[in-house]
Design a protein around this motif. Structure first.
Motif, PDB file in Angstrom:
ATOM      1  N   TYR A 182       0.849  -1.206   0.000  1.00 49.18           N
ATOM      2  CA  TYR A 182       0.000   0.000   0.000  1.00 49.18           C
ATOM      3  C   TYR A 182       0.872   1.238   0.000  1.00 49.18           C
ATOM      4  CZ  TYR A 182      -4.108  -2.707   1.015  1.00 49.18           C
ATOM      5  OH  TYR A 182      -5.146  -3.587   0.922  1.00 49.18           O
ATOM      6  N   ARG A 195      -5.756  -0.150   5.516  1.00 53.89           N
ATOM      7  CA  ARG A 195      -5.638  -1.254   4.566  1.00 53.89           C
ATOM      8  C   ARG A 195      -6.957  -1.535   3.860  1.00 53.89           C
ATOM      9  NH1 ARG A 195      -0.906  -3.764   7.974  1.00 53.89           N
ATOM     10  NH2 ARG A 195       0.662  -2.622   6.821  1.00 53.89           N
ATOM     11  N   PRO A 199      -4.479  -2.667  -2.926  1.00 54.64           N
ATOM     12  CA  PRO A 199      -3.058  -2.330  -2.862  1.00 54.64           C
ATOM     13  C   PRO A 199      -2.548  -1.917  -4.254  1.00 54.64           C
ATOM     14  CG  PRO A 199      -3.355  -4.703  -2.863  1.00 54.64           C
ATOM     15  CD  PRO A 199      -4.727  -4.111  -2.850  1.00 54.64           C
TER      16      PRO A 199
END
Ligand code: GLU
Length: 405
Positions: A182, A195, A199
């Motif tokens: 990320y 998160r 990503p």
């Protein structure tokens, strides 16, 4: 990611936090799901190596010594004892899990020494290839019970990268407890790593900037983190191996990846196609198998003749020598002390190099009283570490035969 479909040799690494429960016990249901996927890709005629963590964590939990909970740091002998206990539990669980899918497994425990010494490196490689041939799936971990700092890989991301290089893999999959890389693993947003969302899908080049920015954060119960994963990507992609970071808990993540689905973060090999233009095995070992014992700083002319024409390093191009080392040891070759672009096995020890730096090869004998070699590092013993060294004219393979890279 169509190119992954054709990957013939695949190394999969799974981290401690993925394969153990929050209490630190081996999650045998997870291992069964993993075994199912790995057996399936093995049965599709691929060579598969599993690099597993979890020995220390499982051992601590079995011994009732879980330092994570006790809130104190465990000392090295305690961790080594835990690894000895945990490794056998881990292998027992893996053997049972793989047996359900009719897949035999073998255990290989490595230390850094096994990679540093060229002969042991080749022995380990032969064993792994023999296991492939016999349809047995090797399960690798660091030999934590005997590894003290000097001979440690330190973390299994590094170990997995070197195993991928060792077996000449096409693909390394690092299974973690995060979905991939990320952008907010960057320190300008240090603590609240969100998160959510996807990503980064692909990173073509690990720039020094990205490396500098990633914090050395370690996931709970593991020793790696994003920093060691990026380091692994840097090593393997330069050796012609692609890498993926993906969440080990996503359903069927390995089989989906190998069916071409885009999952996690993909780091393409720095060569055009899988399997093409790879560094020879020996050059990869030179570039990444051994830790350098010193640094040779060279001038621009020497850098260019190495980089552009694949030449040897001569004393005339040498400007500084750092560190103490004997002949035959690995050194880093740099433009500045930190600007490494190659590594190689050196023909003279550091004391002698201090005396011949900047001289013409013909003057070596007058200064040292002997001249065994004209080169400080011969091109056959030199490998680029900044890019895939595919234009070096002559390379030697593991058996010492000359070949084109
Ligand atoms: N080799 C260690 C273990 O099995 C783990 C190292 C790591 O997770 O990076 O416990």
């Amino acid at each position: 990611m169509k190119r992954l479909v054709s990957a013939k040799t695949v190394v999969v690494k799974v981290g401690s936090s993925t394969l153990t429960t929050p209490e630190g016990q081996i999650d045998s249901r997870y291992l069964t799901r993993l075994a199912e996927q790995l057996s399936e890709i093995r049965h599709s005629r691929r060579n598969v190596v599993l690099v597993t963590s979890g020995a220390v964590r499982a051992g601590l939990s079995a011994m009732g010594l879980d330092g994570l909970k006790a809130g104190r740091r465990l000392d090295v002998p305690e961790k080594q004892a835990a690894a000895a206990v945990g490794q056998s539990l881990l292998m027992h669980t893996y053997s049972q899990a793989f047996a359900r899918f009719d897949q035999k497994v073998a255990q290989i425990l490595l230390t850094r020494d096994d990679m540093e010494d060229r002969e042991r490196f080749l022995n380990a490689r032969n064993t792994l290839h023999t296991l492939f041939h016999l349809d047995i799936l090797p399960i690798v971990n660091e030999n934590d019970s005997v590894a003290v700092e000097e001979i440690q890989f330190g973390d299994n991301d590094t170990l997995a990268a070197l195993v991928a290089i060792l077996v000449d893999a096409d693909l390394l999959v690092l299974l973690s407890d995060v979905d991939g890389f990320y952008p907010d693993s960057l320190p300008d947003r240090p603590e609240e790593v969100s998160r959510t969302g996807a990503p980064v899908a692909q990173i073509d080049r690990i720039t020094p900037e990205i490396e500098r920015q990633v914090k050395r954060v370690v996931s709970e119960g593991g020793t790696g983190g994003m920093y060691t994963k990026l380091e692994a990507a840097r090593k393997v992609t330069k050796s012609g191996v692609s890498m993926v970071i993906a969440n080990g808990r996503s359903p069927q993540v390995i089989t989906r990846l190998l069916a071409g689905e885009q999952i996690g973060t993909f780091f393409p090999a720095q060569t055009d196609d899988l399997g093409k233009g790879k560094l020879s095995s020996r050059k990869r070992w030179i570039a990444f198998g051994r830790k350098p014992r010193g640094v040779l700083v060279v001038n621009e002319g020497a850098r260019r003749s190495i980089v552009e024409r694949g030449k040897s390093l001569l004393p005339v191009g040498l400007t500084e020598v750092h560190g103490r080392f004997e002949r035959g040891e690995m050194v880093s070759i740099s433009e500045t002390v930190s600007g490494e672009f190659a590594r190689g096995l050196v023909n003279y020890g550091s004391d002698d190099l201090h005396r011949i730096a900047g001289l013409k090869s013909a003057q070596i004998e007058r200064v040292l009283g002997y001249r065994d070699f004209d080169e400080v590092v011969h091109r056959d013993n030199l490998a680029r570490t900044d890019v895939a060294d595919s234009q070096s004219p002559q390379l030697m393979d593991a058996e010492g035969r000359c070949q084109r890279s």
